[in-house]
Design an enzyme around this catalytic site. Structure first.
Site, PDB file in Angstrom:
ATOM      1  N   TYR A 102       0.870  -1.181  -0.047  1.00  0.00           N
ATOM      2  CA  TYR A 102       0.061   0.032  -0.098  1.00  0.00           C
ATOM      3  C   TYR A 102       0.877   1.314   0.033  1.00  0.00           C
ATOM      4  O   TYR A 102       1.769   1.374   0.833  1.00  0.00           O
ATOM      5  CB  TYR A 102      -0.864  -0.080   1.228  1.00  0.00           C
ATOM      6  CG  TYR A 102      -1.758   1.299   1.557  1.00  0.00           C
ATOM      7  CD1 TYR A 102      -2.952   1.417   0.955  1.00  0.00           C
ATOM      8  CD2 TYR A 102      -1.090   2.349   1.950  1.00  0.00           C
ATOM      9  CE1 TYR A 102      -3.600   2.505   1.061  1.00  0.00           C
ATOM     10  CE2 TYR A 102      -1.860   3.692   2.004  1.00  0.00           C
ATOM     11  CZ  TYR A 102      -3.255   3.708   1.526  1.00  0.00           C
ATOM     12  OH  TYR A 102      -3.721   4.961   1.656  1.00  0.00           O
ATOM     13  N   GLU A 191      -3.038   7.282  -4.263  1.00  0.00           N
ATOM     14  CA  GLU A 191      -2.837   6.177  -3.472  1.00  0.00           C
ATOM     15  C   GLU A 191      -2.900   5.244  -4.393  1.00  0.00           C
ATOM     16  O   GLU A 191      -3.652   5.172  -5.570  1.00  0.00           O
ATOM     17  CB  GLU A 191      -4.253   6.006  -2.732  1.00  0.00           C
ATOM     18  CG  GLU A 191      -4.403   4.835  -1.949  1.00  0.00           C
ATOM     19  CD  GLU A 191      -5.557   4.416  -1.109  1.00  0.00           C
ATOM     20  OE1 GLU A 191      -5.588   4.737  -0.199  1.00  0.00           O
ATOM     21  OE2 GLU A 191      -6.477   4.260  -1.871  1.00  0.00           O
TER      22      GLU A 191
END
Ligand code: GDP
Ligand code: MN
Length: 382
Positions: A102, A191
């Site tokens: 992530y 992201e």
């Protein structure tokens, strides 16, 4: 402003962040040519919606069969994800995933800096990970000057012993490039979840999310052009065109308020008395009767609204202008909803006279007004 994953991935490509080969479709028949174009049969079909958690909602499907892909594409195009209809599907070449990470950059307003967030356990919902395994979320504060430093990236990479040196090098580059994109686009969030290492040890952004700061949009016409007004919530779109700050919520008390702070307070007070706001709506500090009229016209178009709650403090706004807007809207738009008006401030006596002539009750206390709104709600037909 939110943009779709495929648009975010185009931005990634422009900033040299590697992404899987992909194309968008709005009709399953378009898969024929895509299957012959991609040189491996495995594909991923991904619903394009302005919200996360598509995987969990069934909006991400893997297949290597053309007929099956067409059926799945149809299913996805008929889906609603968190109330949003799917209009586009991104078709991508399937990736052989070895590790999932992530990575994101956000604005950290509390500390007047940016934040890099990294997790060695990518793929899953980051909020869920923060709850169950907070030590697997690593954060670095980044000052605008001097910006992201190479030691900060190395501190992350040295904690990933299980991946090869060449994979680390490509991760290093991807982290740097994503930061460059974040700064260049003045985004509030970028992201990648998951940022993957492939079977060939290459780093690839399998998902992409970019939220552009609306306040910076005027400096980026090419980003502003990524907006697709027809795909936005129709109420929010109309409000934007009328320069009102409107956010649709899922309750049934339609709110019209001036000032963002008072609008937040109003929602809290309604909730305190067990009501649910249908929207956030700030008509702005210097609103005139026209804005009041426009705001009410949007509120009553929402079929969920059962009661209208107006909470205006007349500082720069003149209460008589507000009253005129309410009366015009009520008569021209034939508003039959119970209306609770809390109005106080500049020219309020004049406003009270106008509203009284129309048999409209006015409150001066916010909590009394909120109680009355909830009472009307309880009395309204289900
Ligand atoms: P989200 O659920 O909206 O975040 O959608 P993602 O794009 O992140 O996809 C969800 C999950 O599907 C990922 O975490 C991956 O595990 C899986 N996935 C997506 N693309 C591929 C792919 O090309 N190959 C494989 N094997 N899995 C994929
Ligand atoms: Mn994802």
């Amino acid at each position: 402003m939110k943009i779709y994953e495929y648009q975010a991935k185009n931005l990634f490509s422009q900033h040299e962040i590697p992404v899987p080969l992909g194309k968008t479709i709005d009709n399953p028949q378009q898969l024929d040519s895509i299957f012959s174009e991609f040189n491996s049969p495995g594909i991923v079909l991904k619903a394009q919606v302005y919200t996360g958690g598509r995987g969990k909602a069934g909006g991400v499907k893997l297949t290597d069969d053309l007929d099956q892909a067409k059926i799945l594409a149809r299913e996805i195009l008929d889906m609603n994800i968190k109330g949003l209809p799917v209009k586009t599907v991104l078709v991508e070449q399937q990736i052989d995933i070895k590790s999932e990470f992530y990575l994101s950059f956000i604005q950290d307003r509390d500390n007047s800096c940016f934040k890099l967030i990294f997790s060695p356990q990518g793929g899953m919902d980051i909020e869920e990970l923060a709850r169950v395994n907070p030590d697997k979320i690593w954060m670095k504060a980044i000052k605008y000057f001097p910006g992201l430093q190479s030691y900060q990236i190395r501190e992350i990479l040295t904690q990933l012993p299980e991946i090869s040196l060449s994979a680390k090098k490509s991760l290093y580059t991807a982290i740097n490039k994503l930061y460059n994109l974040f700064i260049a686009t003045e985004s509030s969030l970028v992201e990648i979840n998951p940022l993957v290492i492939t079977g060939e040890d290459k780093c690839l952004a399998c998902d992409a999310k970019v939220v552009i700061d609306d306040n910076a949009l005027f400096r980026h016409p090419q980003l502003a052009s990524l907006r697709i007004p027809e795909h936005e919530d129709p109420f929010e779109r109309e409000a934007k065109e009328k320069k009102l700050n409107y956010v649709k919520l899922d309750g049934n008390v339609g709110c019209m308020v001036n000032g963002a702070g008072l609008a937040m307070t109003t929602m809290d007070v309604i909730k305190h008395y067990q009501g649910q706001p249908a929207n956030f709506l700030d008509i702005g500090g210097g609103a005139k009767s026209q804005q009041v009229y426009d705001a009410l016209s949007i509120i009553v178009k929402d079929p969920a609204v059962k009661v209208i709650f107006i909470n205006i403090f007349g500082g720069i706004v003149r209460c008589d202008q507000v009253a005129e807007g309410i009366i015009q809207a009520k008569n021209k738009l034939n508003i039959n909803h119970p209306m609770v008006i809390r109005l106080i401030g500049t020219n309020d006596q004049l406003a009270y006279k106008l509203l009284k002539n129309e048999n409209l009750q006015v409150f001066t206390e916010m909590s009394e007004a909120a109680k009355q709104a909830v009472k009307y709600l309880e009395e309204s037909p289900k």
